[in-house]
Design a protein around this motif. Structure first.
Motif, mmCIF file in Angstrom:
data_model
loop_
_atom_site.group_PDB
_atom_site.id
_atom_site.type_symbol
_atom_site.label_atom_id
_atom_site.label_comp_id
_atom_site.label_asym_id
_atom_site.label_seq_id
_atom_site.Cartn_x
_atom_site.Cartn_y
_atom_site.Cartn_z
ATOM 1 N N UNK A 196 -4.754 46.308 -41.193
ATOM 2 C CA UNK A 196 -5.654 45.583 -42.085
ATOM 3 C C UNK A 196 -6.882 45.210 -41.263
ATOM 4 N N UNK A 197 -7.983 45.818 -41.579
ATOM 5 C CA UNK A 197 -9.212 45.633 -40.805
ATOM 6 C C UNK A 197 -10.020 44.491 -41.418
ATOM 7 N N UNK A 198 -10.408 43.517 -40.604
ATOM 8 C CA UNK A 198 -11.008 42.290 -41.158
ATOM 9 C C UNK A 198 -12.288 41.854 -40.428
ATOM 10 N N UNK A 199 -13.101 41.085 -41.157
ATOM 11 C CA UNK A 199 -14.186 40.300 -40.558
ATOM 12 C C UNK A 199 -13.709 38.855 -40.506
ATOM 13 N N UNK A 200 -14.056 38.153 -39.423
ATOM 14 C CA UNK A 200 -13.681 36.730 -39.357
ATOM 15 C C UNK A 200 -14.498 35.980 -40.413
ATOM 16 N N UNK A 201 -13.797 35.307 -41.318
ATOM 17 C CA UNK A 201 -14.474 34.622 -42.436
ATOM 18 C C UNK A 201 -14.641 33.128 -42.139
ATOM 19 N N UNK A 202 -13.542 32.496 -41.722
ATOM 20 C CA UNK A 202 -13.562 31.067 -41.392
ATOM 21 C C UNK A 202 -12.599 30.815 -40.243
ATOM 22 N N UNK A 203 -12.927 29.781 -39.455
ATOM 23 C CA UNK A 203 -11.981 29.321 -38.427
ATOM 24 C C UNK A 203 -11.827 27.814 -38.592
ATOM 25 N N UNK A 204 -10.608 27.367 -38.898
ATOM 26 C CA UNK A 204 -10.348 25.940 -39.096
ATOM 27 C C UNK A 204 -9.551 25.397 -37.914
ATOM 28 N N UNK A 205 -9.766 24.114 -37.636
ATOM 29 C CA UNK A 205 -8.945 23.462 -36.612
ATOM 30 C C UNK A 205 -7.628 23.045 -37.233
ATOM 31 N N UNK A 206 -6.536 23.206 -36.499
ATOM 32 C CA UNK A 206 -5.226 22.754 -37.003
ATOM 33 C C UNK A 206 -4.352 22.398 -35.811
ATOM 34 N N UNK A 207 -4.418 21.153 -35.379
ATOM 35 C CA UNK A 207 -3.614 20.708 -34.245
ATOM 36 C C UNK A 207 -3.940 21.505 -33.006
ATOM 37 N N UNK A 208 -2.909 22.032 -32.347
ATOM 38 C CA UNK A 208 -3.173 22.812 -31.138
ATOM 39 C C UNK A 208 -3.428 24.291 -31.446
ATOM 40 N N UNK A 209 -3.600 24.621 -32.720
ATOM 41 C CA UNK A 209 -3.904 25.999 -33.124
ATOM 42 C C UNK A 209 -5.208 26.046 -33.926
ATOM 43 N N UNK A 210 -5.689 27.247 -34.141
ATOM 44 C CA UNK A 210 -6.767 27.511 -35.104
ATOM 45 C C UNK A 210 -6.144 28.191 -36.319
ATOM 46 N N UNK A 211 -6.764 27.996 -37.456
ATOM 47 C CA UNK A 211 -6.400 28.834 -38.614
ATOM 48 C C UNK A 211 -7.565 29.791 -38.819
ATOM 49 N N UNK A 212 -7.314 31.057 -38.585
ATOM 50 C CA UNK A 212 -8.376 32.059 -38.733
ATOM 51 C C UNK A 212 -8.194 32.785 -40.063
ATOM 52 N N UNK A 213 -9.221 32.737 -40.882
ATOM 53 C CA UNK A 213 -9.170 33.446 -42.166
ATOM 54 C C UNK A 213 -10.023 34.705 -42.028
ATOM 55 N N UNK A 214 -9.448 35.833 -42.404
ATOM 56 C CA UNK A 214 -10.175 37.100 -42.304
ATOM 57 C C UNK A 214 -10.453 37.693 -43.672
ATOM 58 N N UNK A 215 -11.667 38.227 -43.837
ATOM 59 C CA UNK A 215 -12.006 38.954 -45.066
ATOM 60 C C UNK A 215 -11.648 40.416 -44.844
#
Ligand SMILES: Cc1cc2nc3c(=O)[nH]c(=O)nc-3n(C[C@H](O)[C@H](O)[C@H](O)COP(=O)(O)O)c2cc1C
Length: 391
Positions: free
Chosen positions: A119-138
């Protein structure tokens, strides 16, 4: 600031470890043009419209910043045979791509050889979540490369998904081993009578496992060993597939990734059902398959062994095991195997008995007859045992 309850990190990991996940490699190209990647279990689909996916990299990851700098990433869905690949991408540092083949996705991010899909993606959003990031890809583009079983991570270990439809015959070896025990004296007698080898195999998960072998003292036709496993993939294993429930048969039919067409496979299964046996022919095929198996440790096949076997199976025609095809077509094949199922009262195949005979029609018919008698005896004995246990 509200302080939540204190959760013991060990308990957190322990409880969350009871939730199974698939495993992907998130791969991208860093600023120097080098490939970077990390193993990730936190991958999920997010939205269909617009198409979005997500995963959660640790803030301490050294690979994610490299991938993030390009603004793109490719999700590689690992197959059950890629545990080694997963381990490499779960390690920190070093060139994780050193011993791998890959090709660029449309975005340029790596697609690793042997994956189920990408699944080939562009980084859409990066959210902070504790000691991790939540990366959303389009999602830009996606495809299935090989519709095989995916790698699964569960309670700290690797495994693979076993579709319930594949459990048509047996989930483990208990019944097949009991059946093989009952069949053994008959197998010995047949092996002696034919001066050949008589073997018994079962399907477990997506593999056929050799569970018993009787050798008639004659020269062995193949270096068979109890514990050997070969992929249960069309066009082989018809004596299992022919009587399997529709869902299990469908899985088998869809597994064909070579020259075997669905039409020919279905005709072959019908011929196997009609005659009550299948025929595996071809010394060249046996020679190739067993030279691969000879290099593997019985019971502990490497992913490479399985891949090599699958490649060999893919070369076979859809009617490779059809009893309707005359031995003449395979005049070069000195040996053929005749395969007959042992079934439970519900018609599920517990075990398949195989006898190697010279590649001649009358030899095949006689062997099928002998095997059918054994299958009947063993099936009756199993029913009697079950009735006895129920009393
Ligand atoms: C099955 C499995 C699942 C993992 N899932 C994640 C994950 O969701 N997020 C993450 O940050 N690391 C995850 N890891 C760990 C990373 O793969 C690893 O820590 C990371 O790649 C370390 O190397 P890096 O510094 O090159 O990023 C997982 C590891 C395994 C074996």
């Amino acid at each position: 600031m509200t302080v939540g309850p204190t959760i013991d990190p060990g308990a957190f990991r322990e409880v969350l470890g009871h939730f199974p996940t698939g495993v992907v490699v998130i791969a991208g190209i860093d600023q120097d043009g080098a490939p970077a990647g990390m193993a990730v279990g936190s991958f999920t689909s997010v939205s269909l419209d617009p198409p979005l996916v997500a995963f959660l990299p640790d803030r301490s990851s050294t690979s994610w910043p490299k991938i993030a700098s390009s603004g793109k990433f490719c999700v590689n869905i690992l197959s059950a045979e890629q545990e080694v690949v997963c381990r490499a991408f779960a390690s920190r540092g070093g060139d994780k791509f050193a011993s791998l083949n890959w090709k660029p996705a449309p975005s340029g991010s790596p697609i690793i050889e042997g994956v189920v899909g990408w699944i080939d993606c562009d980084v859409e959003q990066v959210h902070e979540a504790g000691d991790h990031w939540i990366v959303v890809g389009a999602v830009r583009e996606l495809d299935i490369v090989d519709p095989t079983l995916p790698l699964v991570f569960f309670r700290g270990g690797y495994g693979h998904f076993s579709p319930l439809s594949l459990r048509a015959w047996s989930n483990d070896l208990v019944m097949p081993l009991r059946a093989a025990d009952l069949a053994r004296p008959y197998m010995e007698a047949l092996a002696n009578q034919y001066g050949s080898e008589c073997i018994a195999s079962a399907v477990v998960g997506d593999e056929m496992v050799l569970v018993a072998a009787a050798n008639g003292g004659a020269q062995r036709w193949t270096p068979t060993q109890v514990g050997q496993r070969i992929p249960f993939r069309a066009p082989i294993g018809t004596a299992f597939a022919a009587w399997a429930p529709p869902a299990a048969q469908e899985v088998w039919l869809k597994g064909a990734d070579g020259s075997a067409t669905r039409d020919v496979l279905e005709t072959t299964l019908a011929a196997v059902r009609e005659r009550g046996y299948s025929v595996g022919r071809g010394s060249p095929w046996f020679a190739d398959a067993f030279s691969v198996l000879a290099r593997a440790t019985p019971g502990r096949p490497s992913p490479e062994t399985s891949q090599e076997l699958r490649a060999l199976i893919a070369l076979l025609p859809g009617d490779h095991e059809s009893p309707a095809v005359g031995p003449e077509r395979d005049a070069h094949a000195g040996i053929s195997t005749v395969n007959v199922p042992i079934q439970d009262p519900q018609g599920a195949t517990i075990l398949v008995l195989t006898l190697a005979v010279p590649n001649r029609r009358n030899g095949q018919l006689a062997a099928a007859d002998s095997l059918r008698k054994v299958a009947h005896e063993v099936a009756s004995a199993l029913v009697a045992e079950a009735a006895g246990a129920g009393r």
